[in-house]
Design an enzyme around this catalytic site. Sequence first.
Site, PDB file in Angstrom:
ATOM      1  N   LYS A  38       0.817  -1.131   0.167  1.00 38.03           N
ATOM      2  CA  LYS A  38      -0.103  -0.158  -0.020  1.00 38.03           C
ATOM      3  C   LYS A  38       0.760   1.080   0.067  1.00 38.03           C
ATOM      4  CE  LYS A  38      -0.487  -0.279   5.055  1.00 38.03           C
ATOM      5  NZ  LYS A  38      -1.104  -0.944   6.208  1.00 38.03           N
ATOM      6  N   ARG A 136     -10.628  -0.559  14.921  1.00 38.64           N
ATOM      7  CA  ARG A 136     -10.461  -0.093  13.796  1.00 38.64           C
ATOM      8  C   ARG A 136     -11.410  -0.534  12.803  1.00 38.64           C
ATOM      9  NH1 ARG A 136      -4.488   0.952  10.976  1.00 38.64           N
ATOM     10  NH2 ARG A 136      -4.963  -1.269   9.817  1.00 38.64           N
ATOM     11  N   TYR A 264      12.616  31.723   5.277  1.00 45.10           N
ATOM     12  CA  TYR A 264      11.348  32.584   5.592  1.00 45.10           C
ATOM     13  C   TYR A 264      11.135  32.639   7.054  1.00 45.10           C
ATOM     14  CZ  TYR A 264       9.491  31.212   0.877  1.00 45.10           C
ATOM     15  OH  TYR A 264       9.193  31.209  -0.562  1.00 45.10           O
ATOM     16  N   MET A 313       8.757  24.787   0.513  1.00 45.78           N
ATOM     17  CA  MET A 313       8.187  23.851  -0.241  1.00 45.78           C
ATOM     18  C   MET A 313       9.176  23.078  -0.965  1.00 45.78           C
ATOM     19  SD  MET A 313       5.344  24.114  -2.996  1.00 45.78           S
ATOM     20  CE  MET A 313       4.120  25.264  -1.868  1.00 45.78           C
TER      21      MET A 313
HETATM   22  C1  LIG Z   1      -0.155  -1.970   6.837  1.00 44.87           C
HETATM   23  C2  LIG Z   1      -0.801  -3.240   7.367  1.00 44.87           C
HETATM   24  C3  LIG Z   1       0.076  -4.292   7.517  1.00 44.87           C
HETATM   25  C4  LIG Z   1       1.395  -4.217   7.350  1.00 44.87           C
HETATM   26  O1  LIG Z   1       2.102  -3.914   8.691  1.00 44.87           O
HETATM   27  P1  LIG Z   1       3.660  -3.895   9.033  1.00 44.87           P
HETATM   28  O2  LIG Z   1       3.930  -3.279  10.310  1.00 44.87           O
HETATM   29  O3  LIG Z   1       4.232  -2.705   7.957  1.00 44.87           O
HETATM   30  O4  LIG Z   1       4.207  -5.135   8.658  1.00 44.87           O
HETATM   31  C5  LIG Z   1      -0.613  -5.465   7.845  1.00 44.87           C
HETATM   32  N1  LIG Z   1      -1.863  -5.696   8.080  1.00 44.87           N
HETATM   33  C6  LIG Z   1      -2.751  -4.744   7.942  1.00 44.87           C
HETATM   34  C7  LIG Z   1      -4.086  -4.907   8.220  1.00 44.87           C
HETATM   35  C8  LIG Z   1      -2.301  -3.382   7.741  1.00 44.87           C
HETATM   36  O5  LIG Z   1      -3.128  -2.365   7.393  1.00 44.87           O
END
Ligand SMILES: *Cc1c(COP(=O)(O)O)cnc(C)c1O
EC number: 5.1.1.1
Length: 368
Positions: A38, A136, A264, A313
């Site tokens: 991701k 979550r 800045y 930036m």
């Molecule tokens: C992002 C994520 C992972 C990966 O976790 P790491 O700590 O980067 O290995 C695994 N499972 C879920 C559900 C996640 O959202």
Amino acid sequence: MPKAQETILEIDLKALKHNFEYLKSQTKPGTKLLAVVKAFAYGSDANEIANYLQELGVDYFAVAYIHEGIALRQAGITKPILVLHPQAVNFKLLIDHCLEPSIYSTKILNEFIEIATKEKQTHYPVHIKFNTGLNRLGFAENNVDYLISKLKETTSIKVASIFSHLAASEDLTEKAFTLNQIQSFKNISEDFIPMLGYKPILHICNTSGILNYPEAHFDMIRTGIGLYGFGNSEKENKHFKPIATLKTIISQIHTIEKGQSIGYNRAYKSDAQMKTATLPIGHADGIGRQYGKGKGFVTIHGQRAPIIGNVCMDMIMVNITNIDCKEGDEVIVFGPDSTAEQLAEQVHTISYELITAISQRVKRVFLK
Ligand SMILES: *Cc1c(COP(=O)(O)O)cnc(C)c1O
């Protein structure tokens, strides 16, 4: 390695292979490995990384959103792709690209069954997410009966896996909590599988879970940060090699007289003559303003140069008063020696945040 001539993120595929093989070596033969790619493979480059992992023999991929999965399909990824947080509005696109949704609530289950049925799917693979304490996403343990009744009503979908996510796998002071999550996942699967009548893949461990709870690998592990070269403690970090080096160069050097200001808002005022270097990297590249005012630093010829004044930036200014360097010289923002984790710690954040923030305008260069 050639010297950088502009800001680049250099990605070492040999280090990726090392991390992949290390993680594999920690599991029993037959345990599947899901690579979490991701957010552009944690800020590196999802297409290159996923293609290389596919060559190495990864079993599964995961992304957060449907559009990330579509990009992987377009880049030639043929392995199954789990979408961890799909949105119903894109379900048709998900099906068109053979992506597999995480189903985490009654609402999303009903929405997906409706569209899978309308699209005339049979046994479309889905992944049922259970909440065991992270609070979550996910079904509760007492949703099992309801889930089974819904699943028995339809042939449009089938359960490819059931999974959960650990809340504190890196924190050994929370061991009792984590063991409780693992137990609760076991209880759920022991309830669920006989009623379902076939065996889906079970998985709960992220990177720190893989290292700290080998008894909880089940059928598959999910790893993100470990592949990119970090754990969540010094002990965990030892096993991994950071895959990315963020490099830039010195655009210009200034001699600043006592009493002059830099950048800045005149955020830095010099109290003696000094030398600064201006670098072509700023908050739009992922080095946030919190790294300014002396908190963050870069490395030039092995020596630390603190960021002074406000981060702009597209630029930062660093203090090179005691460093022998010239315009055009290479600068390391982070890499295997001076790591993203050490830099992130300067502003009380974690490697995950710094590396995923490196914006897409920074050119990615691959070392094969
Ligand atoms: C992002 C994520 C992972 C990966 O976790 P790491 O700590 O980067 O290995 C695994 N499972 C879920 C559900 C996640 O959202």
